[in-house]
Motif scaffolding. Structure first.
Motif, mmCIF file in Angstrom:
data_model
loop_
_atom_site.group_PDB
_atom_site.id
_atom_site.type_symbol
_atom_site.label_atom_id
_atom_site.label_comp_id
_atom_site.label_asym_id
_atom_site.label_seq_id
_atom_site.Cartn_x
_atom_site.Cartn_y
_atom_site.Cartn_z
ATOM 1 N N ALA A 70 0.859 -1.181 0.000
ATOM 2 C CA ALA A 70 0.000 0.000 0.000
ATOM 3 C C ALA A 70 0.896 1.232 0.000
ATOM 4 C CB ALA A 70 -0.927 -0.003 1.201
ATOM 5 N N ALA A 71 1.692 1.349 -1.044
ATOM 6 C CA ALA A 71 2.618 2.473 -1.180
ATOM 7 C C ALA A 71 2.883 2.700 -2.666
ATOM 8 C CB ALA A 71 3.931 2.186 -0.462
ATOM 9 N N ARG A 72 2.978 3.922 -3.051
ATOM 10 C CA ARG A 72 3.324 4.242 -4.436
ATOM 11 C C ARG A 72 4.846 4.266 -4.525
ATOM 12 N NH1 ARG A 72 1.062 5.306 -9.528
ATOM 13 N NH2 ARG A 72 2.440 6.705 -10.629
ATOM 14 N N LEU A 73 5.398 3.397 -5.348
ATOM 15 C CA LEU A 73 6.844 3.323 -5.519
ATOM 16 C C LEU A 73 7.257 4.159 -6.718
ATOM 17 C CD1 LEU A 73 7.398 -0.505 -5.000
ATOM 18 C CD2 LEU A 73 7.401 1.316 -3.296
ATOM 19 N N PRO A 74 8.482 4.656 -6.722
ATOM 20 C CA PRO A 74 8.946 5.368 -7.908
ATOM 21 C C PRO A 74 8.915 4.428 -9.116
ATOM 22 C CG PRO A 74 10.625 5.351 -6.166
ATOM 23 C CD PRO A 74 9.487 4.527 -5.688
ATOM 24 N N GLY A 117 4.028 -0.919 7.906
ATOM 25 C CA GLY A 117 2.598 -0.740 7.676
ATOM 26 C C GLY A 117 2.171 -0.704 6.218
ATOM 27 N N VAL A 118 3.081 -0.956 5.270
ATOM 28 C CA VAL A 118 2.691 -0.914 3.855
ATOM 29 C C VAL A 118 2.187 -2.262 3.341
ATOM 30 C CG1 VAL A 118 4.240 0.998 3.314
ATOM 31 C CG2 VAL A 118 5.004 -1.358 2.924
ATOM 32 N N ASP A 119 2.388 -3.330 4.096
ATOM 33 C CA ASP A 119 1.992 -4.660 3.633
ATOM 34 C C ASP A 119 0.491 -4.881 3.771
ATOM 35 O OD1 ASP A 119 4.464 -6.115 2.866
ATOM 36 O OD2 ASP A 119 5.047 -5.560 4.909
ATOM 37 N N ARG A 120 -0.084 -5.445 2.729
ATOM 38 C CA ARG A 120 -1.487 -5.833 2.722
ATOM 39 C C ARG A 120 -1.572 -7.286 2.248
ATOM 40 N NH1 ARG A 120 -1.200 -1.799 5.003
ATOM 41 N NH2 ARG A 120 -2.344 0.139 4.722
ATOM 42 N N SER A 121 -2.575 -7.993 2.740
ATOM 43 C CA SER A 121 -2.785 -9.374 2.316
ATOM 44 C C SER A 121 -4.283 -9.605 2.221
ATOM 45 C CB SER A 121 -2.169 -10.338 3.333
ATOM 46 O OG SER A 121 -2.322 -11.664 2.903
ATOM 47 N N THR A 177 13.385 -9.109 0.917
ATOM 48 C CA THR A 177 13.938 -9.634 2.154
ATOM 49 C C THR A 177 13.572 -8.636 3.240
ATOM 50 O OG1 THR A 177 15.787 -10.606 0.937
ATOM 51 C CG2 THR A 177 16.008 -10.445 3.339
ATOM 52 N N GLY A 178 12.623 -9.031 4.105
ATOM 53 C CA GLY A 178 12.168 -8.111 5.135
ATOM 54 C C GLY A 178 11.620 -6.836 4.514
ATOM 55 N N ALA A 179 12.186 -5.694 4.929
ATOM 56 C CA ALA A 179 11.725 -4.406 4.425
ATOM 57 C C ALA A 179 12.425 -3.990 3.128
ATOM 58 C CB ALA A 179 11.942 -3.328 5.489
ATOM 59 N N LEU A 180 13.375 -4.784 2.642
ATOM 60 C CA LEU A 180 14.103 -4.413 1.426
ATOM 61 C C LEU A 180 13.465 -5.034 0.189
ATOM 62 C CD1 LEU A 180 17.861 -4.621 2.446
ATOM 63 C CD2 LEU A 180 16.413 -2.584 2.203
#
Length: 183
Positions: free
Chosen positions: A100-104, A116-120, A167-170
């Motif tokens: 739930a984030a707009r990436l470049p 908090g950006v993960d959604r399932s 990997t995790g947050a990366l």
């Protein structure tokens, strides 16, 4: 996708082409109606070793796919570049993990994702969703025994798919696929 694609199947469009292309809501309506076509769903050959697919004609110049998912298979993290899209589960159950984030769109290789950006979401037969440009997700059939089948549509037709590792947050951009890689 690991299996070679069967011949294309053409399905009627959802309506007249306005020139602007279908909206995400129109794509969602199309995939839901297509997923309800029991004859089409039954026509998809299923392979226990890898995903199978049939390319469909989507509404208004979009591209669409009927995809079979063997147990415990998935897409890995990816996006659909500048295309909007929708998909619906026709049989079985799929799980979608998304951000739930707009990436470049371009110019990066590795990003650290905020908390908090993960959604399932779990999508059982008849359930689906639409998404906008640059939507990063992975789709999985988590069942250990049952195939799943889904219908997907994208507009404009996919110019590329960017594949990521996580990997995790990366989140790391691994490679870019072009239409000739999957057609």
């Amino acid at each position: 996708m690991s299996a070679s694609p069967p011949p294309s199947v053409r399905t009627p469009s959802a309506g007249p082409d306005s020139g602007a292309g279908p909206t995400a809501a129109e794509l969602l309506d199309f995939v839901r109606r297509t997923a309800a076509d029991a004859g089409l769903i039954a026509s998809l050959p299923l392979d226990p070793e890898g995903r199978t697919w049939i390319r469909l004609d989507g509404p208004g110049g979009s591209e669409a796919w009927l995809i079979g998912w063997p147990p415990r298979t998935g897409t890995g993290w990816h996006d659909h570049a500048d295309s909007i899209g929708a998909f619906t589960t026709a049989a079985g159950t799929l799980r979608e993990h998304s951000l739930a984030a707009r990436l470049p769109a371009d110019g990066w290789r590795t990003l650290e994702l905020a908390e908090g950006v993960d959604r399932s979401r779990q999508l059982t037969a008849g359930r689906g969703r639409a998404f906008g440009r640059h939507h990063v997700h992975e789709v999985l059939n988590e069942s250990g025994t049952e195939h799943a089948i889904s219908v997907h549509a994208y507009y404009p037709p996919l110019p590329q798919i960017r594949r990521y590792s996580r990997t995790g947050a990366l989140l790391r951009l691994e490679h870019i696929e072009r239409p000739e890689d999957w057609q």
